[in-house]
Design a protein around this motif. Structure first.
Motif, PDB file in Angstrom:
ATOM      1  N   GLY A 169       0.898  -1.291   0.120  1.00 54.97           N
ATOM      2  CA  GLY A 169       0.025   0.006  -0.104  1.00 54.97           C
ATOM      3  C   GLY A 169       0.815   1.251  -0.115  1.00 54.97           C
ATOM      4  N   ALA A 170       0.078   2.114  -0.457  1.00 59.33           N
ATOM      5  CA  ALA A 170       1.184   3.518  -0.616  1.00 59.33           C
ATOM      6  C   ALA A 170       0.189   4.877  -0.125  1.00 59.33           C
ATOM      7  N   ASP A 171       0.595   5.579   0.619  1.00 61.52           N
ATOM      8  CA  ASP A 171      -0.459   6.740   1.110  1.00 61.52           C
ATOM      9  C   ASP A 171       0.461   7.779   1.644  1.00 61.52           C
ATOM     10  N   VAL A 172       0.055   9.059   2.142  1.00 61.65           N
ATOM     11  CA  VAL A 172       0.982   9.803   2.628  1.00 61.65           C
ATOM     12  C   VAL A 172       0.691  10.080   4.463  1.00 61.65           C
ATOM     13  N   ASP A 176       5.530   5.371   2.070  1.00 59.58           N
ATOM     14  CA  ASP A 176       5.232   6.591   2.057  1.00 59.58           C
ATOM     15  C   ASP A 176       5.210   7.381   0.947  1.00 59.58           C
ATOM     16  N   ALA A 177       4.339   7.618   0.234  1.00 63.79           N
ATOM     17  CA  ALA A 177       4.271   8.243  -0.975  1.00 63.79           C
ATOM     18  C   ALA A 177       4.764   9.750  -1.306  1.00 63.79           C
ATOM     19  N   PHE A 207      10.193   7.268  -3.338  1.00 66.72           N
ATOM     20  CA  PHE A 207       8.831   6.336  -3.300  1.00 66.72           C
ATOM     21  C   PHE A 207       9.018   5.490  -4.376  1.00 66.72           C
ATOM     22  N   THR A 208       9.047   6.123  -5.828  1.00 64.54           N
ATOM     23  CA  THR A 208       9.195   5.248  -7.011  1.00 64.54           C
ATOM     24  C   THR A 208      10.233   4.235  -6.938  1.00 64.54           C
ATOM     25  N   GLN A 209      11.325   4.246  -6.252  1.00 60.65           N
ATOM     26  CA  GLN A 209      12.537   3.588  -6.448  1.00 60.65           C
ATOM     27  C   GLN A 209      12.227   2.376  -5.393  1.00 60.65           C
ATOM     28  N   VAL A 224       9.252   1.219  -4.729  1.00 62.52           N
ATOM     29  CA  VAL A 224       8.518   0.139  -5.294  1.00 62.52           C
ATOM     30  C   VAL A 224       9.147  -0.726  -6.221  1.00 62.52           C
ATOM     31  N   MET A 225       9.909  -0.110  -6.986  1.00 57.56           N
ATOM     32  CA  MET A 225      10.865  -0.919  -7.928  1.00 57.56           C
ATOM     33  C   MET A 225      11.750  -1.871  -7.255  1.00 57.56           C
ATOM     34  N   ASP A 226      12.334  -1.423  -6.130  1.00 60.23           N
ATOM     35  CA  ASP A 226      12.988  -2.327  -5.669  1.00 60.23           C
ATOM     36  C   ASP A 226      12.070  -3.690  -5.009  1.00 60.23           C
ATOM     37  N   TRP A 227      11.045  -3.344  -4.492  1.00 58.60           N
ATOM     38  CA  TRP A 227       9.933  -4.491  -3.962  1.00 58.60           C
ATOM     39  C   TRP A 227       9.655  -5.243  -5.378  1.00 58.60           C
ATOM     40  N   THR A 228       9.705  -4.849  -6.385  1.00 56.55           N
ATOM     41  CA  THR A 228       9.176  -5.522  -7.668  1.00 56.55           C
ATOM     42  C   THR A 228      10.298  -6.257  -8.613  1.00 56.55           C
ATOM     43  N   ASP A 229      11.563  -6.035  -8.038  1.00 54.95           N
ATOM     44  CA  ASP A 229      12.708  -6.295  -8.558  1.00 54.95           C
ATOM     45  C   ASP A 229      12.923  -5.484 -10.018  1.00 54.95           C
ATOM     46  N   GLY A 230      12.756  -4.301  -9.862  1.00 58.12           N
ATOM     47  CA  GLY A 230      12.891  -3.267 -11.006  1.00 58.12           C
ATOM     48  C   GLY A 230      11.898  -3.480 -12.135  1.00 58.12           C
ATOM     49  N   LEU A 231      10.791  -4.333 -11.988  1.00 61.67           N
ATOM     50  CA  LEU A 231       9.870  -4.320 -13.075  1.00 61.67           C
ATOM     51  C   LEU A 231       8.698  -3.358 -12.758  1.00 61.67           C
ATOM     52  N   GLY A 232       8.176  -3.295 -11.804  1.00 59.91           N
ATOM     53  CA  GLY A 232       6.991  -2.500 -11.500  1.00 59.91           C
ATOM     54  C   GLY A 232       5.938  -3.569 -11.147  1.00 59.91           C
ATOM     55  N   ALA A 233       4.928  -3.015 -10.631  1.00 59.47           N
ATOM     56  CA  ALA A 233       3.652  -3.806 -10.134  1.00 59.47           C
ATOM     57  C   ALA A 233       3.165  -4.649 -11.274  1.00 59.47           C
ATOM     58  N   ASP A 234       2.743  -5.756 -11.075  1.00 59.89           N
ATOM     59  CA  ASP A 234       1.779  -6.480 -11.975  1.00 59.89           C
ATOM     60  C   ASP A 234       0.463  -5.535 -12.016  1.00 59.89           C
ATOM     61  N   ILE A 235       0.149  -5.077 -10.795  1.00 58.60           N
ATOM     62  CA  ILE A 235      -1.348  -4.283 -11.080  1.00 58.60           C
ATOM     63  C   ILE A 235      -1.078  -3.143 -10.171  1.00 58.60           C
TER      64      ILE A 235
END
Length: 335
Positions: free
Chosen positions: A187-190, A208-209, A214-216, A218-229
């Motif tokens: 999840g992401a929020d302020v 923490d958006a 923040f974007t990096q 998320v990329m680390d969490w998704t192995d640099g690919l971005g979220a599926d959804i």
């Protein structure tokens, strides 16, 4: 009857208003509990408040039928929840159980935070006997209905990485439903409060958006690919562009937030990613069996409720809601 009156700038009070008048197309429900919806935030915060016959925008209601028209299948004493966007019952969309597409749909979206509520016959949902009143307001309302419809449209998300952007009540519920169905959820929020709360919904990560990286993260969490959804659950223009930056190539951005206008670099963010964009609005009668199935399988939607407050003390819950320091706020009219 007593009702919550929204005076504007976040201020509310309880005052008497006229009882709703019965007719042959509706029932009168004695409300036991009502849930505060994220869609009410604008009217609660507006300087003008709500005046005239409509004093609040409550619509997530659970209670007991007090009056029903003769000849209807509904009787006084029945425990019911409210689906408040209703169709004509005659068109092709209504026949398919897709009432939100009905061109003649009607809305029962006013004065739900009151002792009595008028509900059309086309949106009465019989409640299981084992559900208490605060939970019933979640089970039968858009607090669960919107995430359930989104889940049905998204299909099997087991093992996929799902990022929910915006952790208001619907965003938290999306995280809960997706986690329960086997997705890896973040999840992401302020709001620090809601970033912590989403972990209780089964999210494995929260971001923490407002942070520059923040974007990096998320990329680390998704192995640099971005979220599926990526599920957009906040009505901010810049958030739509952000969602496309966070979704992987061939991924899906799914919108559940009301967002009238937004700018998007379609070539860079949408076309060249070959992404899919989907959305769903409210929920319909075809979603109700799925919602009941989630209940029977043990979806812990009780976790969404952070405040259960008597109507007379509603200001306390409204204050927490406006500050972003709540999940679902339930106003309790009676036991």
């Amino acid at each position: 009857m007593l009702a919550l009156c929204c005076d504007g700038l976040g201020k509310v009070r309880v005052a008497p208003i006229p009882d709703p008048q019965p007719d042959e197309k509706s029932v009168i429900v004695r409300v036991h509990a009502s849930a505060v919806c994220g869609s009410e935030l604008h009217s609660l915060k507006s300087p003008e408040g709500m005046k005239g016959e409509v004093v609040n925008a409550g619509h997530e209601v659970a209670g007991v039928i007090e009056w029903a028209p003769k000849g209807s299948p509904y009787k006084p004493g029945m425990r019911v929840g409210a689906r408040v966007v209703q169709g004509c019952g005659k068109c092709r969309w209504c026949a398919a159980g897709d009432e939100t597409a009905c061109p003649d749909r009607v809305y029962y979206t006013a004065n739900g935070h009151s002792e009595l509520f008028k509900l059309g016959l086309g949106g009465i949902q019989m409640l299981p006997d084992d559900v208490n009143w605060p939970e019933a307001a979640i089970l039968s309302g858009d607090g669960l209905g919107v995430p359930a419809r989104a889940a049905r449209r998204l299909g099997d998300t087991r093992g996929k990485k799902v990022l929910v952007v915006g952790l208001g009540p619907v965003g938290l519920s999306c995280a809960l439903v997706q986690s329960f169905r086997g997705a890896h959820v973040a999840g992401a929020d302020v709001s620090p409060y809601r970033n912590k709360l989403v972990k209780d919904m089964g999210a494995e990560k929260s971001f923490d958006a407002s942070k520059p990286d923040f974007t990096q993260q998320v990329m680390d969490w998704t192995d640099g690919l971005g979220a599926d959804i990526v599920i957009l659950a906040v009505a901010r223009q810049e958030s739509l562009q952000l969602c496309f930056e966070l979704v992987r190539r061939h991924g899906t951005v799914f919108q559940v937030a009301e967002l009238e206008m937004a700018q998007l670099n379609f070539s860079k963010s949408f076309l060249r990613r070959e992404a899919t964009m989907m959305g769903s609005w409210y929920y319909t009668s075809e979603d109700w069996p799925f919602m009941l199935d989630l209940h029977r399988k043990g979806l812990p939607y009780r976790k969404l409720i952070t405040h259960v407050i008597p109507l007379a003390q509603a200001q306390e819950g409204i204050d927490a809601f406006i500050k972003g320091e709540s999940g679902k706020v339930i106003l309790k009219m009676r036991d």
